[in-house]
Design an enzyme around this catalytic site. Structure first.
Site, short mmCIF file in Angstrom:
data_model
loop_
_atom_site.label_atom_id
_atom_site.label_comp_id
_atom_site.label_asym_id
_atom_site.label_seq_id
_atom_site.Cartn_x
_atom_site.Cartn_y
_atom_site.Cartn_z
N CYS A 24 15.09 -96.96 -59.87
CA CYS A 24 15.01 -97.83 -61.04
C CYS A 24 14.71 -99.29 -60.72
O CYS A 24 14.43 -100.07 -61.62
CB CYS A 24 16.31 -97.74 -61.84
N HIS A 60 13.58 -97.19 -70.79
CA HIS A 60 13.70 -97.40 -69.35
C HIS A 60 12.66 -96.56 -68.60
O HIS A 60 12.98 -95.50 -68.06
CB HIS A 60 15.12 -97.05 -68.91
N CYS A 114 21.02 -100.99 -61.81
CA CYS A 114 21.61 -100.00 -60.93
C CYS A 114 20.49 -99.09 -60.42
O CYS A 114 19.39 -99.07 -60.97
CB CYS A 114 22.68 -99.19 -61.66
N GLY A 156 19.65 -95.11 -58.68
CA GLY A 156 20.10 -93.78 -58.33
C GLY A 156 20.39 -93.64 -56.85
O GLY A 156 19.77 -94.30 -56.02
#
Length: 417
Positions: A115, A371, A401, A403
């Site tokens: 991300c 997103h 954040c 993954g």
């Protein structure tokens, strides 16, 4: 130029200078952003980009970069794309760049840190400029979540799976959100109320036209799922914000991950989205020589790791780490773009860091806007800098954040006041 060169010399003579005065100084070797644009964000599988391939989206955006900046494409030495799900992204960005009008002397590459990939691409180009490897480059983040992605749930080698944290890297993102909700006692109601505010902010921003200076129109083809008929459309606005969303309406949505918990829903989690964003970076001296408008200064970015099972709280670690590097506090930050992967992690980060929510995600976040994984890092830069210009504020902080248990944060200084 003479004044800036003098400032550079003085900085070397006073190396302990830090804080706001240090990051807001202007020097010829600064890395600056001269263009920050993005596509509309559309609903995956049913929105305006659902039938568009990644290569055409990147090609279209790169053409807009050339048109909007009026830059000589030969001046761009490298292009880096942040992308998560397309294994051909390195091929795609190279071919798309050539077709868009960049010469074969403009190199291209892809990066993937989930991300944060868009911010990672920005950092990659900025670092090359800082080291003197290039003078000018483009960072893109792009994701077509309508397209089938790679299979990530396959187990690792049995020796790797013996390590619990390694095995936790395979936990679905929804499971990690439920972990955060349960571990830190973030109630479903709290998450729904946060999500309602995100939608209401995005609605207000859309109605006021705040997104207009960051979005560029994209013309593409959409196929009717019933008739198969194709038609050309020009996309100009984000599809994610649901006008009129309230806490009451969100509270009626059933849990999205019932195998793991009952607090995260389709209403308080980030939307599955297609989209792309790009930033043009170069040395300040190069921008001045080429008469490019300087929008902002890139200050820096950093990354950190944490337990994969609670990956969502990554910004709560990455943000203090980044601020510490520049002797800053949250009070020094004017605008914050924190990715709302899930309301659970957003609420945790707000509470843990003591973030003033009036300056965070002023135009809504991933819960309301969407997103597109690889695009979010660059999308946040576009949105954050636009909001800085609107409010005539200077310091922008972005964070997300990641993954598998990571967090990243970036720092920028708006120079259009």
């Amino acid at each position: 130029m003479a004044t800036e060169r003098l400032n550079t010399i003085l900085n070397h003579l006073t190396p302990n200078k830090s804080g706001l005065s240090a990051i807001t100084q202007k020097n010829p070797d600064d890395v600056v952003i001269t263009l920050a644009i993005r596509t509309p964000l559309t609903k995956a599988f049913k929105g305006g980009l659902k039938d568009t391939q990644l290569d055409f989206l990147v090609y279209s955006l790169l053409k807009k970069v050339i048109q909007k900046s009026n830059i000589d494409p030969q001046m761009v030495e490298d292009i880096c794309i942040g992308n998560v799900n397309d294994g051909r992204a390195a091929y795609t960005v190279r071919a798309a760049a050539l077709a868009a009008g960049f010469p074969n002397t403009t190199a291209a590459s892809s990066v993937n840190r989930f991300c944060s990939s868009g911010l990672k691409a920005t950092q990659d180009i900025a670092n090359q400029i800082t080291l003197g490897n290039i003078e000018c480059g483009v960072a893109i983040g792009a994701e077509m979540m309508s397209a089938p992605g790679s299979q990530t749930a396959q187990p690792f080698h049995e020796e790797i799976m013996k390590c619990q944290e390694a095995a936790d890297c395979l936990q679905p993102m929804g499971q990690t959100s439920e972990n955060v909700g349960k571990d830190f006692n973030i109630a479903r109601e709290t998450q729904d109320r946060y999500a309602a505010e995100s939608h209401q902010r995005a609605e207000r921003a859309q109605k006021a036209g705040w997104f207009d200076d960051e979005i560029v129109p994209i013309t593409t083809t959409v196929k009717d799922p019933k008739s198969g008929e194709e038609k050309q459309v020009t996309l100009t606005k984000d599809e994610g914000p649901r006008w009129g969303t309230t806490y009451e309406s969100l509270s009626k949505i059933r849990p999205a991950f019932p195998d793991y918990g009952d607090r995260s829903t389709g209403g308080n989690s980030s939307q599955v989205t297609d989209g792309a964003a790009a930033v043009l970076l170069m040395k300040r001296s190069t921008a001045q020589r080429m008469n490019q408008p300087i929008l902002a200064k890139y200050v820096g970015a950093t990354v950190t790791g944490l337990a994969p099972r609670i990956m969502g709280i990554g910004p709560s670690l990455a943000i203090p780490k980044l601020l510490g590097k520049y002797n800053l506090s949250l009070e020094d930050i004017d605008i914050i773009e924190l990715n709302e992967a899930f309301a659970s992690m957003a609420v945790y980060c707000v509470n843990t860091l003591g973030i003033d929510t009036s300056k965070m995600n002023v135009r809504g976040g991933a819960v309301s806007l969407g997103h597109p994984l690889g695009a979010t890092g660059t999308r946040q830069i576009c949105t954050g800098l636009s909001e800085c210009r609107r409010q005539k504020k200077r310091i922008l902080l972005t964070s997300m954040c990641i993954g598998t248990g990571q967090g990243m944060a970036g720092l920028f200084v708006n120079e259009v006041l």
